[in-house]
Design a protein around this motif. Structure first.
Motif, PDB file in Angstrom:
ATOM      1  N   ALA A  68      -2.714   1.345   3.873  1.00 30.09           N
ATOM      2  CA  ALA A  68      -4.137   1.180   3.514  1.00 30.09           C
ATOM      3  C   ALA A  68      -4.719   2.440   3.918  1.00 30.09           C
ATOM      4  O   ALA A  68      -5.561   3.111   3.140  1.00 30.09           O
TER       5      ALA A  68
ATOM      6  N   PRO B 122       0.733  -1.426   0.071  1.00 28.35           N
ATOM      7  CA  PRO B 122       0.123  -0.089  -0.024  1.00 28.35           C
ATOM      8  C   PRO B 122       0.687   1.182   0.034  1.00 28.35           C
ATOM      9  O   PRO B 122       0.282   2.190  -0.555  1.00 28.35           O
TER      10      PRO B 122
ATOM     11  N   LEU C 241      -3.692   5.647   2.206  1.00 27.75           N
ATOM     12  CA  LEU C 241      -4.009   5.500   0.760  1.00 27.75           C
ATOM     13  C   LEU C 241      -5.287   5.691   0.211  1.00 27.75           C
ATOM     14  O   LEU C 241      -5.696   6.768  -0.520  1.00 27.75           O
ATOM     15  N   VAL C 242      -6.202   5.154   1.237  1.00 22.02           N
ATOM     16  CA  VAL C 242      -7.855   5.474   0.982  1.00 22.02           C
ATOM     17  C   VAL C 242      -8.150   6.961   0.729  1.00 22.02           C
ATOM     18  O   VAL C 242      -9.084   7.391  -0.199  1.00 22.02           O
TER      19      VAL C 242
END
Length: 269
Positions: free
Chosen positions: A111, A49, A114-115
């Motif tokens: 993650a 990620p 990243l989202v």
């Protein structure tokens, strides 16, 4: 392009930003060297990620979706040093606090960062055509990478020792190859890296459905990724820590550009 060798758009940030980036990178590298956290295939795989994060932040830079104060840190190559420093610092922190949960926590942290970055990029405007072709690229890359990995491990069973990191390297470069071919053939995007552009613009290459003339670029990417993974098998077996780290870097060189392609196509096509 810098000196005709580096990708177009490669720039250095202003001196104060560059100094901060270099100090942060050097500091984290020194701390990692001093602490020497245990390196395993799962821990390197957990950096996936983060590999995508740097590319996603760079897309925000490309579409002017960052505040001016942060924009210089998101150019290329500064963004990769910046995100690499954050990933290294996160690894150190997790290794100190939860040494039994490093892989899972490191992947989750990447993650979680990243989202929202992807959400901000999509919030600038979604391109239906770009998103559709990005989905096509993913759908094609999965079986192509799977076939390449199966072929590799059958031809050289010892390559299976590279595990998920080796598979990620093959998949990342397959996805980069497919997405680049799709982007140049159907969305009008160009390639910034001189060598890649040479392969894509090589005359006399017969086009194929979906991939156009970019199938040659994809073939070269897969050949290089499988060859490197093949060669790294002995390295990973004899010196796992160094082998996994270097193979993880190879994976990042494919997955990072692929993630950049997919997100950029989805918001800027």
């Amino acid at each position: 392009m810098v000196g005709g060798l580096l990708p177009a758009g490669t720039t250095l940030p202003p001196a104060p930003y560059l100094l901060v980036v270099l100090l942060a990178t050097g500091g984290v590298a020194a701390a990692l060297r001093r602490r020497r956290p245990r390196v395993t295939g799962r821990r390197v795989l957990a950096l996936a990620p983060w590999m995508a994060l740097g590319s996603a932040v760079h897309v925000l830079h490309v579409v002017d979706a960052l505040p001016p104060v942060f924009a210089p840190l998101a150019g290329s190559p500064a963004v990769y040093l910046t995100v690499g420093s954050l990933a290294g610092a996160a690894w150190l922190a997790v290794d100190a606090a939860r040494p039994d949960r490093v892989a899972a926590t490191l992947a989750a942290a990447g993650a979680l960062l990243l989202v929202p970055v992807v959400a901000v990029a999509v919030g600038t405007g979604l391109s239906p055509a770009g998103a559709r072709w990005s989905a096509v690229a993913i759908a094609l890359a999965v079986p192509i990478a799977g076939a390449a990995w199966v072929g590799l491990t059958r031809l050289r069973p010892a390559a299976a020792v590279t595990g998920g990191v080796g598979a990620l390297a093959v998949f990342g470069h397959a996805l980069d190859g497919v997405s680049t071919a799709v982007g140049t053939t159907h969305l009008g995007f160009g390639e910034r890296t001189p060598l890649s552009r040479f392969l894509l613009e090589l005359g006399g290459v017969p086009p194929v459905p979906v991939l156009g003339e970019g199938w040659l670029f994809l073939l070269v990417k897969i050949a290089v990724a499988t060859a490197v993974t093949w060669l790294f098998a002995a390295y990973v077996r004899e010196t796992p820590a160094e082998g996994y780290l270097l193979l993880g870097f190879v994976a990042a060189m494919g997955l990072g550009p692929a993630a950049h392609n997919l997100l950029l196509f989805s918001v800027a096509a």
